[in-house]
Design a protein around this motif. Structure first.
Motif, short mmCIF file in Angstrom:
data_model
loop_
_atom_site.label_atom_id
_atom_site.label_comp_id
_atom_site.label_asym_id
_atom_site.label_seq_id
_atom_site.Cartn_x
_atom_site.Cartn_y
_atom_site.Cartn_z
N ALA A 183 37.31 62.77 54.38
CA ALA A 183 37.76 63.46 53.09
C ALA A 183 36.96 64.68 52.98
O ALA A 183 37.48 65.81 52.84
CB ALA A 183 37.74 62.70 51.53
N SER A 184 35.80 64.64 53.03
CA SER A 184 34.80 65.72 52.88
C SER A 184 35.08 66.92 53.86
O SER A 184 35.27 68.07 53.54
CB SER A 184 33.16 65.49 52.96
N ASN A 185 35.28 66.35 55.28
CA ASN A 185 35.63 67.47 56.51
C ASN A 185 36.99 68.03 56.18
O ASN A 185 36.97 69.14 56.20
CB ASN A 185 35.49 66.65 57.65
N THR A 186 37.96 67.43 56.08
CA THR A 186 39.45 67.99 56.05
C THR A 186 39.56 68.79 54.79
O THR A 186 40.15 69.77 55.09
CB THR A 186 40.27 66.60 55.80
N LEU A 187 38.91 68.48 53.72
CA LEU A 187 39.05 69.05 52.25
C LEU A 187 38.38 70.20 52.34
O LEU A 187 38.65 71.55 51.75
CB LEU A 187 39.06 68.22 51.04
N SER A 188 37.07 70.20 52.97
CA SER A 188 36.33 71.43 52.97
C SER A 188 36.93 72.38 53.84
O SER A 188 36.87 73.67 53.61
CB SER A 188 34.85 70.87 53.41
N TRP A 189 37.34 72.28 55.03
CA TRP A 189 38.10 73.07 55.88
C TRP A 189 39.40 73.59 54.97
O TRP A 189 39.66 75.01 55.32
CB TRP A 189 38.66 72.45 57.08
#
Length: 386
Positions: A183-189
């Motif tokens: 979640a953090s990785n995908t949405l931060s990008w």
């Protein structure tokens, strides 16, 4: 080799060491990236929190025992950011398969577009000629970690200066971060690319990079304009997060550990369950496997009468479940763990427990982060943390 904590004991020790600087020092210095081995102004608890080797409640309680909330507000907000991303994606689960399809499509483009393939290869090898970007790629490859501020710069340069698909960048970092959280990785990008908040992208600045890295870098040729691509998506309306199938409180149980929650001995809902056996699904990374083995050892100490079956392949789980009338596992948020559980053989008596933290905070995560932020003091008070 990472120095991020991958056992509960190491995580608690790291927390104790960090607590003295978690207040105003953190608020003032948290964005400084001083380079590998010198990230002393941030907690470096992300790998432990991602796997719940320690919990959000434990971290915040330790910090607030030493600092009043106003002084620790910046750090506590960062703890909530991790929960925010998970809750936001839980409300829009279709974005995860959309992302996976987009990664596959971008990967297919690499096969036919020689220029894209070359630029992508240079970025992945840290051979772009952009000093900070190349150094961050090398740090990530050697340590599995980047300072959070550096992650934003790397993503921005990948998208707007190098002109590479954000999905390939998200896949690149997800595969390398020891603290990788889907979640953090995908949405931060997505946020950096201008897809999370419509029309608002994050653009790296050479002068600020020099300042925040103590003059280590002087990048040349960075994009001066964030061009948000034509693939801008309409963000779907939020829906209620899916409800778990809760375990029957008196049924003999097999406790199944996944990297989503590796401190089962701290879960109130498990304390009175008749746990007859325990196992884990094979970890997807070396870091996962270290953390899973640590969690299994602690679970065995907590439930010494339960048979420990160790790491199992999904196909072996049905046989293992014969020791218990139900399989009990932590709620798997949207991402690879949930995908693996969904792919288990049909008919397994799979149940899930949901942490009170998630049940309380996720409903506040359907809009922007600042809609959640205004509820943080009330959440802390309700949980007895403030």
């Amino acid at each position: 080799m990472t120095d991020l904590p991958l056992t509960r004991a190491d995580a608690l020790a790291r927390l104790a060491a960090f607590v003295p600087v978690a207040g105003q020092d953190y608020g003032r210095l948290r964005n400084l990236d001083l380079g590998p081995g010198r990230h002393r102004h941030v907690s470096r608890l992300s790998a432990a929190l991602r796997r719940r080797l320690i919990t959000e409640d434990e971290v915040i309680a330790a910090v607030l025992a030493h600092h009043p909330y106003p002084a620790a507000e910046k750090f506590i907000s960062e703890v909530f950011w991790r929960t925010y991303w998970k809750g936001w994606l839980e409300s829009r689960p279709g974005l995860w398969p959309d992302y996976l399809r987009a990664v596959a499509q971008a990967g297919a483009r690499l096969e036919t577009d020689q220029d894209l393939r070359l630029r992508h290869a240079r970025a992945c090898a840290g051979q772009t000629g952009i000093d900070c970007f190349d150094a961050w790629v090398q740090e990530l490859d050697s340590t599995g970690y980047l300072h959070n501020w550096a992650r934003m710069q790397l993503a921005s340069i990948w998208i707007f200066t190098l002109g590479l698909p954000w999905e390939l960048g998200a896949a690149f970092t997800l595969a390398r971060f020891v603290d990788a959280d889907p979640a953090s990785n995908t949405l931060s990008w997505r946020w950096v690319a201008g897809l999370h908040t419509a029309g608002k992208a994050y653009l790296s600045d050479a002068g600020r990079i020099a300042a925040m890295t103590g003059g280590r870098f002087a990048p040349k040729g960075l994009a001066t304009r964030a061009v948000i691509g034509p693939e801008t998506l309409t963000v779907p309306r939020p829906m209620p997060p899916r409800a778990p199938v809760r375990p029957a409180p008196t049924a003999p149980s097999l406790l199944l550990l996944t990297p989503e929650d590796l401190s089962p001995e701290t879960v109130p809902a498990l304390q009175d369950l008749p746990i007859r056996a325990m196992a884990c699904l094979d970890g997807e990374s070396a870091a996962d496997r270290i953390a899973l083995q640590d969690a299994l050892a602690r679970a065995q100490a907590r439930w010494p009468e339960a048979r420990c079956k160790g790491a199992l392949a999904p196909a072996d789980l049905a046989q293992a479940a014969q020791d218990g009338a139900q399989i009990v596992t932590a709620f798997a948020p949207v991402g690879p763990a949930a995908d693996r559980l969904t792919a288990l053989p049909r008919g397994l008596p799979l149940t899930e427990y949901l942490r009170d933290w998630d049940a309380q905070v996720w409903p506040q995560c359907q809009k922007g982060f600042f809609a959640l932020k205004q509820h943080i003091p009330a959440i802390l008070a309700k949980r007895g943390l403030a």
